[in-house]
Design an enzyme around this catalytic site. Structure first.
Site, PDB file in Angstrom:
ATOM      1  N   ILE A  63      -0.178  -1.003   8.554  1.00  0.00           N
ATOM      2  CA  ILE A  63       0.020   0.061   7.711  1.00  0.00           C
ATOM      3  C   ILE A  63      -1.401   0.478   6.996  1.00  0.00           C
ATOM      4  O   ILE A  63      -2.261  -0.220   6.806  1.00  0.00           O
ATOM      5  CB  ILE A  63       1.104  -0.416   6.424  1.00  0.00           C
ATOM      6  CG1 ILE A  63       1.099   0.959   5.401  1.00  0.00           C
ATOM      7  CG2 ILE A  63       0.297  -1.343   5.680  1.00  0.00           C
ATOM      8  CD1 ILE A  63       1.976   0.377   4.288  1.00  0.00           C
ATOM      9  N   SER A  64      -1.525   2.056   7.280  1.00  0.00           N
ATOM     10  CA  SER A  64      -3.008   2.375   6.835  1.00  0.00           C
ATOM     11  C   SER A  64      -3.510   2.030   5.421  1.00  0.00           C
ATOM     12  O   SER A  64      -2.504   2.039   4.552  1.00  0.00           O
ATOM     13  CB  SER A  64      -3.147   3.979   7.151  1.00  0.00           C
ATOM     14  OG  SER A  64      -2.738   4.235   8.245  1.00  0.00           O
ATOM     15  N   GLN A  65      -4.735   2.078   5.157  1.00  0.00           N
ATOM     16  CA  GLN A  65      -5.317   2.056   3.960  1.00  0.00           C
ATOM     17  C   GLN A  65      -4.757   3.132   3.089  1.00  0.00           C
ATOM     18  O   GLN A  65      -4.664   4.214   3.556  1.00  0.00           O
ATOM     19  CB  GLN A  65      -6.821   1.613   3.926  1.00  0.00           C
ATOM     20  CG  GLN A  65      -7.426   2.908   3.936  1.00  0.00           C
ATOM     21  CD  GLN A  65      -8.875   2.339   4.115  1.00  0.00           C
ATOM     22  OE1 GLN A  65      -9.528   1.832   5.033  1.00  0.00           O
ATOM     23  NE2 GLN A  65      -9.858   2.191   3.020  1.00  0.00           N
ATOM     24  N   ARG A 105       4.558   1.436  -2.579  1.00  0.00           N
ATOM     25  CA  ARG A 105       4.119   1.028  -1.365  1.00  0.00           C
ATOM     26  C   ARG A 105       4.319  -0.446  -1.135  1.00  0.00           C
ATOM     27  O   ARG A 105       4.598  -0.944   0.196  1.00  0.00           O
ATOM     28  CB  ARG A 105       2.284   0.888  -1.556  1.00  0.00           C
ATOM     29  CG  ARG A 105       1.534   0.612  -0.373  1.00  0.00           C
ATOM     30  CD  ARG A 105       0.114   1.018  -0.390  1.00  0.00           C
ATOM     31  NE  ARG A 105      -0.666   0.089   0.614  1.00  0.00           N
ATOM     32  CZ  ARG A 105      -1.111   0.777   1.548  1.00  0.00           C
ATOM     33  NH1 ARG A 105      -0.774   1.803   2.195  1.00  0.00           N
ATOM     34  NH2 ARG A 105      -1.856  -0.097   2.573  1.00  0.00           N
TER      35      ARG A 105
END
Ligand code: SAH
Length: 203
Positions: free
Chosen positions: A53-55, A27
């Site tokens: 950016i999504s969790q 990530r």
């Protein structure tokens, strides 16, 4: 990197293949340098151009909801950083991902290539229209909130296929919705969870 999966496992993401993919995808390669030390926290992070950016939990949940299989061809709308596409690429045969902001599309393409994900194609454009040339898709994943599900996306989903999409007003109440195409003209939408996504925009 294990921190990510223990956090998301605790919140109910259980599919072993999805947890393995999230352990495997770096990530930190998909977040800006300034946020690198937060890459594995369970939080969304800014990626520039007003986007995020999504969790990890939401990425895990959305990925699990489409029940990915190795032979799947998946369409994503909203490539952003490319992270969700990388997680999908670790699980399925081929990923097409559309991004409306040109510099983000270019950066995601670069990152995915450098990280070695050769089964992802990044397309720059308005994902409202889907990507008809490779349709139908086994699954479609949308990572920006639209007031309604774009009809072309329902059309481009295989019968038996699953879609996951945040539905609601920009900055307002949104629900993550699971869509199932039960027949050529039969689509069932089930709300899963209240969420907050960046808006689905149009060219
Ligand atoms: N999946 C991404 C999340 C990015 S946020 C990740 O893992 O990082 C959602 C993205 O959707 C933003 O980059 C935004 O520019 C993009 N987007 C919004 N509307 C869009 C549209 N109509 N077509 C394609 N992309 C869109």
């Amino acid at each position: 990197m294990d921190m990510v999966t223990s956090q998301i496992e605790a919140r109910g993401v259980r599919m072993p293949s999805v947890l393995a993919a999230m352990r495997q995808v770096p990530r930190h390669c998909f977040v800006p340098e300034a946020s690198m030390d937060m890459a594995y926290d369970d939080t969304p992070l800014p990626i520039g151009h007003g986007q995020t950016i999504s969790q990890p939990y939401i990425v895990g949940l959305m990925t699990e909801l489409i029940r990915p299989e190795p032979d799947f061809t998946v369409l994503e709308i909203g490539a952003g950083s490319g992270y969700q596409a990388a997680v999908l690429a670790a699980l399925v045969k081929q990923v097409y991902t559309i991004e409306i902001i040109a510099p983000l599309a270019q950066a995601a393409r670069e990152r995915l290539r450098q990280a070695g994900y050769l089964n992802v194609e990044v397309i720059q454009g308005d994902g409202f229209h889907g990507w008809p040339s490779q349709a139908p898709y086994d699954a479609i994943l949308v990572t920006a909130a639209a007031p309604e599900i774009p009809p072309p996306l329902i059309q481009q989903l295989k019968v038996g296929g699953r879609m996951v999409i945040p539905v609601g007003e920009p900055g307002g109440a949104q629900e993550l919705v699971l869509g199932e195409k039960l027949g050529p003209r039969k689509f069932r939408a089930t709300p899963v969870l209240p969420v907050r996504f960046v808006p689905f925009t149009r060219l």
